[in-house]
Write an enzyme that holds these catalytic residues in place. Sequence first.
Site, PDB file in Angstrom:
ATOM      1  N   LYS A  36       0.810  -1.230   0.000  1.00  0.00           N
ATOM      2  CA  LYS A  36       0.000   0.000   0.000  1.00  0.00           C
ATOM      3  C   LYS A  36       0.840   1.276   0.000  1.00  0.00           C
ATOM      4  O   LYS A  36       0.454   2.253  -0.624  1.00  0.00           O
ATOM      5  CB  LYS A  36      -0.995   0.002   1.151  1.00  0.00           C
ATOM      6  CG  LYS A  36      -0.369   0.078   2.524  1.00  0.00           C
ATOM      7  CD  LYS A  36      -1.417  -0.095   3.609  1.00  0.00           C
ATOM      8  CE  LYS A  36      -0.729  -0.067   4.958  1.00  0.00           C
ATOM      9  NZ  LYS A  36      -1.471  -0.819   5.980  1.00  0.00           N
ATOM     10  N   ARG A 131      -8.270   0.023  16.199  1.00  0.00           N
ATOM     11  CA  ARG A 131      -8.542   0.444  14.829  1.00  0.00           C
ATOM     12  C   ARG A 131      -9.669  -0.467  14.337  1.00  0.00           C
ATOM     13  O   ARG A 131     -10.747  -0.419  14.901  1.00  0.00           O
ATOM     14  CB  ARG A 131      -7.266   0.383  13.972  1.00  0.00           C
ATOM     15  CG  ARG A 131      -7.367   1.246  12.713  1.00  0.00           C
ATOM     16  CD  ARG A 131      -6.092   1.262  11.873  1.00  0.00           C
ATOM     17  NE  ARG A 131      -5.895  -0.001  11.167  1.00  0.00           N
ATOM     18  CZ  ARG A 131      -4.904  -0.213  10.281  1.00  0.00           C
ATOM     19  NH1 ARG A 131      -4.037   0.749  10.023  1.00  0.00           N
ATOM     20  NH2 ARG A 131      -4.791  -1.378   9.679  1.00  0.00           N
TER      21      ARG A 131
HETATM   22  C1  LIG Z   1      -0.638  -1.843   6.399  1.00  0.00           C
HETATM   23  C2  LIG Z   1      -1.126  -3.085   6.988  1.00  0.00           C
HETATM   24  C3  LIG Z   1      -0.224  -4.130   7.244  1.00  0.00           C
HETATM   25  C4  LIG Z   1       1.267  -4.012   7.031  1.00  0.00           C
HETATM   26  O1  LIG Z   1       1.854  -3.313   8.068  1.00  0.00           O
HETATM   27  P1  LIG Z   1       3.471  -3.121   8.138  1.00  0.00           P
HETATM   28  O2  LIG Z   1       3.701  -2.508   9.459  1.00  0.00           O
HETATM   29  O3  LIG Z   1       3.843  -2.252   6.998  1.00  0.00           O
HETATM   30  O4  LIG Z   1       4.068  -4.475   8.020  1.00  0.00           O
HETATM   31  C5  LIG Z   1      -0.746  -5.299   7.764  1.00  0.00           C
HETATM   32  N1  LIG Z   1      -2.058  -5.435   8.003  1.00  0.00           N
HETATM   33  C6  LIG Z   1      -2.949  -4.464   7.763  1.00  0.00           C
HETATM   34  C7  LIG Z   1      -4.391  -4.682   8.064  1.00  0.00           C
HETATM   35  C8  LIG Z   1      -2.516  -3.250   7.250  1.00  0.00           C
HETATM   36  O5  LIG Z   1      -3.391  -2.272   7.017  1.00  0.00           O
END
Ligand SMILES: *Cc1c(COP(=O)(O)O)cnc(C)c1O
Length: 369
Positions: A36, A131
């Site tokens: 992302k 969240r």
């Molecule tokens: C962005 C995201 C991740 C990845 O997180 P990192 O800290 O970049 O590894 C994993 N799970 C969800 C639901 C996310 O939104």
Amino acid sequence: MSTPYLSMDLAKIEANARRVVADFAAHGIAVAGVTKVTCGHPAVAQAMLRGGVSMIGDSRLRNLHRLREGGVTAPLMLLRVPALSAAAEVVACADVSLNSELAVLEALSAAALAQGRVHEVIVMVDLGDLREGVMPTELVPLVTALKALAGVRMVGLGTNLACFGGVVPSRENMGQLVALSDEAARAYGQPLRWVSGLNSSGLALLEAGHLPPAMNQARIGEAILLGRETIIRRPWPGTAQDAFLLHAEVLELKRKPSVPIGTLGEDAFGERPRFAERGERLRALLNVGREDVEHAGLTPLDERLSIVGASSGYLVMDVSAAAGDIRVGDVLPFALTYGALLRAMTSEYVEKRLLPLSAGDGVDTRGAP
Ligand SMILES: *Cc1c(COP(=O)(O)O)cnc(C)c1O
């Protein structure tokens, strides 16, 4: 090559993915690579896949479309819980999505039936980061209702920590996730394929060997892209931290006082910056600013240089310690935090440049998504 630009080293991303995938694999955990922060860049996803991730996760449908159109054939996971209004599109372009609302699951079910597909879902439980996710007491009622829906198949239970509330994954909350996944599987009447508990904040726990054996999926972005775990942002052994670098050009180089001259009011952003009296300094103005990046998340690779501040279009630097080595027209590299990378990736003013360059395909002229 115009400046500023963001270099993305695909060989380093691939090597980082290989290291992280191997570390998780040693504990029986599969890695979904998260793109992302790169806006679903297909070349980044392909590098992650070469490094061994088993699927690609992204938070936006637009990015999932970009990945598919860019030739990514691996399973795609939608990470942000879907909008009710987007259910049909989710079923059409994601293989699996993370969910917490029954109304949305009902809409996904209807869309899947209409499209003749089965859409896989991972239910998200909130273990305190506050969240996304159902609270643990609401899990069984949700799963029981989900069981009655055709067209959607529950394939796992997930949680997300260290993102909003900064809650650290622990032996306790991961144990709680596994216990809840057993409960959910009983309520669903079928075993669940995934216990999806970790993101890059889970590496320290992995290293300590404190993960329950049933944990079998991690969703990893930052550790692969920037080579860091995310509790204290420690570089992860065996990974590179410079797969992404921002490059900006020196526009002006002059000796100036260190404190502004005249009566001081607010700056362009409504802030009242403070300036320490350090005498006359050699200052460089670079062509990157708040419209391109979050300057607080930049670190010059040349340790003699420091960032004084930024306006929308300029980065102001103190380069006194490198006087004689810096000229107008020089292009200076900076390491980025995740937040700075996010802003640079989404700024249409920052050109994206893939490394290693192969004839003609280095420049990605696509603007911001
Ligand atoms: C962005 C995201 C991740 C990845 O997180 P990192 O800290 O970049 O590894 C994993 N799970 C969800 C639901 C996310 O939104």
